[in-house]
Design a protein around this motif. Structure first.
Motif, short mmCIF file in Angstrom:
data_model
loop_
_atom_site.label_atom_id
_atom_site.label_comp_id
_atom_site.label_asym_id
_atom_site.label_seq_id
_atom_site.Cartn_x
_atom_site.Cartn_y
_atom_site.Cartn_z
N CYS A 90 0.72 -1.34 -0.13
CA CYS A 90 -0.11 0.03 0.12
C CYS A 90 0.86 1.18 0.12
N PRO A 91 1.82 1.39 0.73
CA PRO A 91 2.78 2.63 0.89
C PRO A 91 3.34 2.75 -0.67
N MET A 92 3.33 1.71 -1.59
CA MET A 92 4.17 2.14 -2.68
C MET A 92 3.28 3.05 -3.63
N LEU A 93 1.88 3.09 -3.52
CA LEU A 93 1.42 4.09 -4.34
C LEU A 93 1.70 5.39 -3.98
N THR A 94 2.24 5.85 -3.01
CA THR A 94 2.53 7.14 -2.94
C THR A 94 4.05 7.26 -3.19
N LEU A 95 4.68 6.18 -2.80
CA LEU A 95 6.41 6.31 -3.60
C LEU A 95 6.41 6.37 -4.88
N SER A 96 5.27 5.93 -5.55
CA SER A 96 5.70 5.79 -7.06
C SER A 96 5.29 7.43 -7.35
N PHE A 97 4.45 8.04 -6.96
CA PHE A 97 4.27 9.71 -7.26
C PHE A 97 5.67 10.41 -6.62
N LEU A 98 6.12 9.88 -5.69
CA LEU A 98 7.39 10.94 -5.38
C LEU A 98 8.50 10.45 -6.12
N ALA A 99 8.58 9.01 -6.86
CA ALA A 99 9.60 9.03 -7.52
C ALA A 99 9.54 9.62 -8.87
N GLU A 100 8.40 9.87 -9.31
CA GLU A 100 8.20 10.69 -10.34
C GLU A 100 8.60 12.15 -10.15
N THR A 102 10.44 13.59 -7.75
CA THR A 102 11.81 13.86 -7.16
C THR A 102 12.90 13.35 -8.08
N GLY A 103 12.65 12.12 -8.91
CA GLY A 103 13.62 11.80 -9.70
C GLY A 103 14.61 10.72 -9.04
N ASN A 104 14.32 10.62 -7.93
CA ASN A 104 15.28 9.62 -6.75
C ASN A 104 15.16 8.37 -7.50
N PRO A 105 16.45 7.82 -7.76
CA PRO A 105 16.48 6.45 -8.32
C PRO A 105 16.11 5.23 -7.64
N THR A 106 16.34 5.55 -6.25
CA THR A 106 16.04 4.53 -5.08
C THR A 106 14.46 4.33 -5.24
N TYR A 107 14.02 5.30 -5.04
CA TYR A 107 12.43 5.25 -5.05
C TYR A 107 11.80 4.52 -6.28
N LEU A 108 12.20 4.81 -7.52
CA LEU A 108 12.02 4.13 -8.79
C LEU A 108 12.16 2.77 -8.73
N LEU A 153 -4.47 -0.25 -7.14
CA LEU A 153 -4.14 1.06 -7.50
C LEU A 153 -2.68 1.33 -7.91
N PHE A 154 -1.73 0.71 -7.01
CA PHE A 154 -0.45 0.82 -7.16
C PHE A 154 -0.01 0.44 -8.74
N VAL A 155 -0.77 -0.93 -9.10
CA VAL A 155 -0.41 -1.61 -10.22
C VAL A 155 -0.78 -0.81 -11.31
N ALA A 156 -1.92 -0.20 -11.31
CA ALA A 156 -2.34 0.78 -12.29
C ALA A 156 -1.48 2.12 -12.41
N ARG A 157 -1.19 2.56 -11.33
CA ARG A 157 -0.19 3.72 -11.07
C ARG A 157 1.00 3.49 -12.12
N MET A 158 1.80 2.47 -11.72
CA MET A 158 2.99 1.92 -12.45
C MET A 158 2.64 1.69 -14.00
N GLY A 159 1.57 1.38 -14.29
CA GLY A 159 1.28 1.29 -15.69
C GLY A 159 1.40 2.60 -16.44
N VAL A 160 0.99 3.71 -15.67
CA VAL A 160 1.14 4.75 -16.14
C VAL A 160 2.46 5.58 -16.20
N LEU A 161 3.21 5.33 -15.01
CA LEU A 161 4.32 5.79 -14.74
C LEU A 161 5.44 5.37 -15.70
N LEU A 162 5.46 4.02 -15.95
CA LEU A 162 6.16 3.29 -16.77
C LEU A 162 5.90 3.06 -18.10
#
Length: 359
Positions: A90-100, A102-108, A153-162
């Protein structure tokens, strides 16, 4: 109450809700393997809280909230993230937005690892549903409505991000499979869970918070995922049928019972806040008929009545497993929880929009 409150009054409540969410500590000895009350842990309640905070940051531009979210993830990652499962995702949903942002490679890198787990390693039920595996419990063959919020929700979000269409398609399949097996076709409400081992709904619980994961989750899923019109229409029609049933079951207080169709079960605030948030946002976005605005406003009044002067949300049920006995649901302890604070936070932000758009 709602009609006389100003945006400034809502913002004052929001500040208190956020402060108290950060300060929550267990009021009793927790029996779960990972603590689910304190925001110092990494589990699904914290994930729900993080997403509410992120949503608030995006709505207001409050940089301090974003900085605190980054600090939370940096500290937790430094401590070591837990094993992967439906709830710890569940926390990964928020991390996906922060990864985008901040550009933090650890997050991504973490986000890619966890979505790969969801797609390739997470156990499946028949028909490819995400098995609701949690810490120390495989829950073999089981579908839970919680999974839609915690993982899909996280899986969908990563589909958009990647730009990975297979991830989006998987999120669609998960919504459809879960609705197929969890919908009570008589009412349009949702059972807490289904098992393919024996083919049954356990106690047949029309559990409030489980239902609210759909109400609150769908309106955000529609923001996250570009869906084919036929799919979005189907999901929205399921939402409107659910809301129609909720309107008939709403208590005079504006809240709903933890077992929606059992008035002898207690009124539960986190689900009521999530219902109110989803209903008000769905009306504002034109997803459901405007006549349901009154249902959302009545629920908003009821939730406001459960917030004390310090900003603590009361009447929230503790973490709830899937059981074959309705009395189990009736007897879940009540205490302040991150998801009670956070769903109320989302509701208050939505109420502010209502005040601005409908003075």
């Amino acid at each position: 109450m709602t009609q006389s409150m100003t945006v400034n009054q809502y913002e004052d409540i929001i500040a208190k809700l956020i402060r108290k969410m950060k300060e929550l500590k267990p009021a009793f000895q927790e029996s779960v393997s990972i603590g689910i009350v304190s925001m110092d842990n990494w589990e699904w309640p914290q994930g729900v809280g993080l997403f509410a905070l992120y949503s608030y940051y995006k709505e207001t531009g409050n940089q301090a909230i974003k900085d605190e979210l980054i600090q939370w993830f940096d500290k937790r990652i430094g401590e070591g993230v837990p094993d992967k499962n439906v709830n710890t995702m569940c926390p990964m949903l928020t991390l996906s937005f922060l990864a985008e942002e901040t550009g933090n490679p650890t997050y991504l890198k973490l986000c890619k690892e966890w979505v790969t787990y969801a797609m390739e390693e997470l156990p499946r039920t028949e028909e490819g549903g995400f098995q609701h595996i949690v810490t120390r419990n495989l829950n073999a063959g089981q579908l839970w409505d919680d999974t839609l919020y915690m993982t899909v929700l996280f899986v969908a979000r990563m589909g958009v991000l990647l730009d990975e269409d297979p991830y989006l398609q998987e999120s669609i399949r998960q919504f459809l499979v879960h609705l197929k097996y969890l919908t009570d076709v008589r009412t349009g409400l949702f059972y807490h869970g289904w098992t393919f081992i024996g083919n049954h709904h356990f106690a047949g619980a029309l559990w409030a918070r489980g239902n609210s994961w759909y109400t609150a989750g769908l309106v955000d899923y529609l923001d996250i995922a570009p869906l084919p019109e036929g799919i979005s229409q189907f999901l929205i029609s399921s939402l409107e049928r659910q809301v129609q049933a909720l309107a008939a079951l709403q208590d005079e207080s504006g809240l709903w019972h933890t077992l929606l169709d059992h008035p002898d079960s207690y009124l539960e605030t986190s689900a009521s806040a999530a219902f109110a948030y989803g209903i008000l946002k769905a009306v504002r976005r034109g997803f459901i008929d405007e006549r349901y605005l009154a249902v959302g406003l009545k629920a908003l009044d009821g939730v406001l009545g459960k917030i004390d002067e310090e900003g603590v949300v009361h009447g929230v049920s503790y973490g709830t497993a899937l059981k074959d006995n309705l009395d189990y649901y009736r007897n879940i302890k009540q205490c302040p929880m991150p998801y009670g604070q956070s769903m109320t936070l989302l509701l208050m932000v939505e109420a502010c929009k209502l005040k601005v758009e409908k003075p």
